[in-house]
Design a protein around this motif. Structure first.
Motif, short mmCIF file in Angstrom:
data_model
loop_
_atom_site.label_atom_id
_atom_site.label_comp_id
_atom_site.label_asym_id
_atom_site.label_seq_id
_atom_site.Cartn_x
_atom_site.Cartn_y
_atom_site.Cartn_z
N ARG A 39 37.37 29.66 26.23
CA ARG A 39 36.74 30.82 26.86
C ARG A 39 35.23 30.67 26.78
O ARG A 39 34.70 30.00 25.91
CB ARG A 39 37.15 32.10 26.13
CG ARG A 39 38.66 32.27 26.04
CD ARG A 39 39.07 33.37 26.87
NE ARG A 39 40.53 33.53 26.82
CZ ARG A 39 41.15 34.31 27.63
NH1 ARG A 39 40.48 35.00 28.52
NH2 ARG A 39 42.45 34.41 27.57
N LEU A 40 34.56 31.32 27.69
CA LEU A 40 33.10 31.30 27.67
C LEU A 40 32.57 31.80 26.33
O LEU A 40 31.56 31.30 25.83
CB LEU A 40 32.53 32.12 28.83
CG LEU A 40 32.81 31.54 30.22
CD1 LEU A 40 32.42 32.54 31.30
CD2 LEU A 40 32.11 30.21 30.41
N SER A 41 33.28 32.74 25.73
CA SER A 41 32.85 33.28 24.43
C SER A 41 33.02 32.27 23.29
O SER A 41 32.48 32.46 22.21
CB SER A 41 33.62 34.57 24.12
OG SER A 41 35.01 34.32 24.13
N ASP A 42 33.74 31.17 23.54
CA ASP A 42 33.91 30.11 22.54
C ASP A 42 32.72 29.15 22.52
O ASP A 42 32.61 28.31 21.63
CB ASP A 42 35.18 29.30 22.81
CG ASP A 42 36.45 30.12 22.63
OD1 ASP A 42 36.45 31.05 21.80
OD2 ASP A 42 37.44 29.83 23.34
N GLU A 54 28.53 28.60 37.15
CA GLU A 54 27.92 29.88 37.55
C GLU A 54 27.85 30.00 39.07
O GLU A 54 27.96 31.10 39.61
CB GLU A 54 26.53 30.03 36.94
CG GLU A 54 26.56 30.30 35.45
CD GLU A 54 25.17 30.39 34.84
OE1 GLU A 54 24.18 30.51 35.58
OE2 GLU A 54 25.10 30.34 33.59
N SER A 78 36.32 35.03 35.83
CA SER A 78 37.20 34.88 34.67
C SER A 78 36.40 34.42 33.46
O SER A 78 35.29 33.89 33.58
CB SER A 78 38.33 33.90 34.98
OG SER A 78 37.86 32.57 34.94
N ASP A 79 36.98 34.60 32.29
CA ASP A 79 36.33 34.26 31.03
C ASP A 79 36.60 32.81 30.61
O ASP A 79 36.18 32.38 29.56
CB ASP A 79 36.79 35.23 29.94
CG ASP A 79 36.08 34.99 28.61
OD1 ASP A 79 34.86 34.74 28.62
OD2 ASP A 79 36.75 35.02 27.56
N PHE A 80 37.32 32.05 31.43
CA PHE A 80 37.67 30.68 31.05
C PHE A 80 36.55 29.71 31.40
O PHE A 80 35.91 29.83 32.44
CB PHE A 80 38.98 30.26 31.72
CG PHE A 80 40.16 31.01 31.20
CD1 PHE A 80 40.77 30.63 30.01
CD2 PHE A 80 40.63 32.13 31.87
CE1 PHE A 80 41.84 31.34 29.51
CE2 PHE A 80 41.71 32.84 31.37
CZ PHE A 80 42.31 32.45 30.19
#
Length: 191
Positions: free
Chosen positions: A43-46, A92, A98-100
């Motif tokens: 995920r982008l948050s990772d 981008e 999506s968050d992936f």
């Protein structure tokens, strides 16, 4: 258990680098010893671009780990920070909400079968034999490369996210060539 030699890995990465997404997926699978599903589930948050880290949520009972995104001097194909940042900048422009980290061209998460097909195509184009056209070869390649560089099994264990060093022990099994070389060296020392 199949793995890529360093030269084979560079050939595969060179072909994969024709696409920023494919290069990033292939390099991360190798560099962090990730399974195809772990790459696709990122995920982008990772990704912490500011601190240069990546969190890998391992599957199959392995432990979650955090790795450093680094550049390798003189080896742009192996520079995970540069390669991942190039992909994220391009991602981008895809306007995918999506968050992936890795998305399909149709939008949304890229599934592991799509990663498998991509890797199979890249490995084929790079001239790999059929048995080395599976993305799990990348995880094995890291394990064998680290052992051959004389890294301790506990370091290899941590790099691959194994809970048990017994799982890592498979990478320490010597090849027939290594055994023959050791016997020859021993005989020369003794006699």
């Amino acid at each position: 258990m199949q793995s890529l030699t360093p030269n084979e890995l560079l050939k595969v990465l060179k072909v994969a680098s024709e696409s920023k997404r494919n290069h990033a997926m292939t390099l991360l699978a190798f560099r962090y010893g990730m399974r195809a599903s772990e790459v696709c589930d990122l995920r982008l948050s990772d990704i912490d671009r500011k601190n240069g880290t990546i969190t890998i949520r391992r599957l199959k009972g392995s432990r979650t780990s955090v790795g450093q995104l680094m550049n390798v001097q003189g080896q742009p194909l192996l520079s995970s920070a540069r390669v991942l940042n190039a992909w994220l900048d391009e991602r981008e422009t895809w306007k995918d909400a999506s968050d992936f980290v890795f998305v399909s061209q149709k939008g949304g998460v890229l599934d592991r079968s799509a990663f498998f097909r991509m890797f199979q195509s890249v490995a084929t184009e790079a001239g790999m034999p059929p048995e080395k056209r599976h993305p799990h070869c990348l995880k094995h390649s890291l394990g064998f490369a680290m052992v051959s560089a004389n890294r301790s099994l506990t370091v290899v264990q941590n790099a691959l996210g194994h809970r048990s060093v017994a799982s890592t022990g498979i990478y320490a099994q010597p090849s027939r060539e290594q055994v023959d070389h050791a016997i020859q060296a021993t005989l020369l020392e003794l006699f």
